[in-house]
Design an enzyme around this catalytic site. Structure first.
Site, PDB file in Angstrom:
ATOM      1  N   CYS A 399       0.827  -1.197   0.000  1.00 17.99           N
ATOM      2  CA  CYS A 399       0.000   0.000   0.000  1.00 17.99           C
ATOM      3  C   CYS A 399       0.874   1.265   0.000  1.00 17.99           C
ATOM      4  CB  CYS A 399      -0.978  -0.031   1.170  1.00 17.99           C
ATOM      5  SG  CYS A 399      -2.344   1.146   0.996  1.00 17.99           S
ATOM      6  N   HIS A 526      -3.617  -5.247   0.045  1.00 18.16           N
ATOM      7  CA  HIS A 526      -3.139  -5.783   1.331  1.00 18.16           C
ATOM      8  C   HIS A 526      -3.250  -7.306   1.331  1.00 18.16           C
ATOM      9  CE1 HIS A 526      -2.832  -1.971   3.675  1.00 18.16           C
ATOM     10  NE2 HIS A 526      -3.704  -1.549   2.776  1.00 18.16           N
ATOM     11  N   GLU A 528      -1.978  -9.415   3.237  1.00 18.91           N
ATOM     12  CA  GLU A 528      -1.982 -10.008   4.582  1.00 18.91           C
ATOM     13  C   GLU A 528      -3.383 -10.358   5.055  1.00 18.91           C
ATOM     14  OE1 GLU A 528      -1.735  -5.449   5.248  1.00 18.91           O
ATOM     15  OE2 GLU A 528      -0.916  -6.944   3.868  1.00 18.91           O
TER      16      GLU A 528
END
Length: 591
Positions: A399, A526, A528
């Site tokens: 990001c 993102h 994750e």
């Protein structure tokens, strides 16, 4: 539908989220379909405008919901996809009731906390519990509900009252309450003290809820006499007192609960259609936990961020790194570096802190620059990115990390010394990162580019594409207001910084890769948020492979990943070559 309410006492942050996730994992391993709801008593509509120092990271869901980080635990443990309505706040409930009042739904009535707010809470829970969260779209059979905060808080009173009423509406055989409480062990005496738990349970019972299981959080295992004392004073059987002491990794918590006999208790108390047989999913958790405890080799990653004083600020990032490190059979060492400490001004103000930060960075195997907002510390992140580019150290920018990698490249390679993001310098002559006006109409809450979006690979010659099993596209979750300026794309690509992934329209730059570098990758999304213990996120997996020097070997083998979903455990050897092939990545090439 069976409902399991998890409440907490004595202190907040006691681990209710992990307990709720572990309960769900155990029931899912028994073949049941499980969903989760997190209730936060604060008045905010959602977690989107919180500072990471308030409640930790903001977790983003497929539908763009900005929610509490505990929903991330639920998704990782249960491998499910939740929606924004799985996170219920006081603000949402009051907004829902006030909107109904304005429409005239309560015409002629005085709108009150009881019954209108409490009824709305019950309706929300009943409705959301039926929403499918598994890939097979089967209606859930069990709903695990975590009530945030501690029993006795003023703001959580309407929710406690709602569930006091709800236990009779749902019937006894369909509702249980698990109360998580702290059992401290003062160093002065060395014995476990049960009084805080007794007081917490007494208060809960005074509000109309009687716990069916009391989960005792403690540093060390409880003696039988302590359990019997809690049982006697809290009006439960001794087998209903569960000890959850500190363990080496959270992967052991579901195993610990199963060892305490909670499966048999659930089967009897809720009349669940499950058998006493070895559960395959829990075997995978045991293999993971055993492997975690036996790791010998270490891989260090420098996490260069703004909120490093509070690890929950990067909860999903840390989990994604752990998943990837476990996959390659390495123990993860995260070196937290406050990006502001890398800036020249720190050298003047606090030279010791400056040199310590740079020593951490220079001694790391890989560098991760995560997302963030605001100008503080951005120059330090750019310094770290510059060092990783010049020293050929593996780097992953996520990001804001990707945006700053583009800024650094513009300054260091293209020679645009004033290149910047318009977020930090609106007057820059080289705006390499610009805002997206259609996603920023003036309000702060919920106005970003949020949720699952498709990213198309524009080339076959891409490290990340290979790590994503050579897919044509990926679908990952986003949370940003600014983007790389697409008009300047050609300047970067001429010098070797390639935009290998873009959005469907080809207007937004999503993935960058630098030529002639072991691993210099940036992603606007993102990854994750979709990483799982047995299915690590490919960008993080690539960073860890590159950090231990095994990425090229893995790519040369064609990234052949077995479709078997067993978690092979051959950890007697610390070489990951065999284990990696057993990992299962999400099949992202299908809608």
């Amino acid at each position: 539908m069976k409902y399991i309410l998890v409440t907490g006492g004595v202190i907040s942050g006691i681990g209710k989220g992990i307990i709720a996730s572990s309960v769900g994992t155990i029931l899912k391993s028994c073949g049941l379909h499980v969903t989760s709801i997190k209730i936060d008593p604060y008045i905010n509509i959602d977690a989107g405008t919180f500072s990471p120092y308030e409640h930790g990271e903001v977790f983003v869901l497929d539908d763009g919901g900005e929610v509490d980080l505990d929903l991330g635990n639920y998704e990782r443990f249960l491998d499910i996809r939740l929606t924004k309505d799985n996170n219920l706040t006081t603000g949402k409930i009051y907004q829902y009731v006030i909107n109904k009042e304005r429409k005239g739904d309560y015409l002629g009535k005085t709108v009150q906390v009881v019954p209108h707010i409490t009824d709305a809470i019950q309706e929300w829970v009943i409705k959301q519990a039926l929403v499918p969260v598994d890939d097979d779209q089967v209606e859930p059979q069990v709903c695990v509900i975590e009530l945030g905060g501690t029993v006795g808080d003023i703001e959580s009173m309407p929710f406690i009252e709602a569930f006091r009423q709800f236990q009779f509406k749902a019937k006894k055989e369909n509702f249980i309450n698990i109360h998580v409480s702290l059992v401290p062990q003062p160093s002065v005496t060395g014995e476990h003290k049960t009084k805080p738990t007794q007081n917490s349970v007494r208060e809960l019972r005074g509000l109309g809820l009687s716990p069916d299981l009391i989960v005792c959080r403690c540093a060390n295992p409880l003696d039988k006499s302590v359990k019997e004392k809690i049982s006697m004073f809290c009006h439960v059987e001794p087998e209903q007192v569960i000890c959850v002491h500190d363990v080496s990794s959270i992967y052991r918590v579901p195993l610990l609960l199963e060892g305490e006999g909670v499966v048999d208790f659930f089967r009897r108390r809720l009349d669940l259609p499950i058998e006493r047989k070895p559960r395959r999913l829990l075997m995978k958790w045991k293999e993971m936990a055993d492997r975690y405890d036996r790791l010998l080799e270490t891989c260090s990653v420098a996490l260069v961020g703004k909120y490093t004083k509070f690890s929950d600020s990067y909860a999903s990032v840390i989990k994604a790194l752990e998943h990837s490190a476990l996959a390659i059979n390495h123990k993860l060492e995260i070196k937290y570096i406050d990006s502001a400490d890398l800036e020249p001004i720190t050298l003047e103000e606090d030279p010791v802190k400056y040199h310590e930060a740079w020593q951490k960075l220079c001694s790391s195997d890989g560098v991760l620059v995560p997302g963030g907002f605001g100008i503080r510390g951005t120059e330090g992140k750019i310094q770290a990115i510059s060092w990783a580019r010049k020293q050929k150290k593996p780097l992953l920018g996520v990001c804001l990390g990707m945006q700053l990698a583009v800024v650094e490249f513009a300054r260091g390679v293209l020679g645009w010394q004033d290149a910047n993001s318009t977020e930090f310098d609106p007057q820059t002559a080289h705006p390499v990162v610009i805002d997206m006006p259609e996603h920023n109409p003036g309000q702060m809450g919920g106005t970003m580019r949020l949720g699952k979006r498709r990213t198309m690979f524009r080339t076959t010659n891409s490290i990340l594409r290979k790590l994503y099993k050579d897919s044509d596209y990926v679908e990952e979750r986003h949370r940003h207001r600014f983007e790389v300026n697409p008009e300047l794309r050609s300047h970067f690509e001429e010098k070797g910084l390639r935009f290998v992934g873009q959005d469907v329209e080809g207007e937004r730059m999503e993935i960058i890769e630098l030529e002639d570098h072991p691993f210099f990758v940036g992603v606007q999304y993102h990854p994750e948020f979709t990483s799982r213990p047995i299915k690590p996120a490919p960008p993080y997996f690539g960073l860890l492979l590159a950090s231990v020097g095994r990425l090229n070997t893995f790519l040369q083998k064609g990234c052949r990943l077995s479709p078997r979903d067993t978690y092979s455990d051959r950890s007697s050897s610390s070489s990951p070559e065999l284990e990696i092939t057993e990992l299962k990545f999400p099949n992202i090439s299908q809608d």
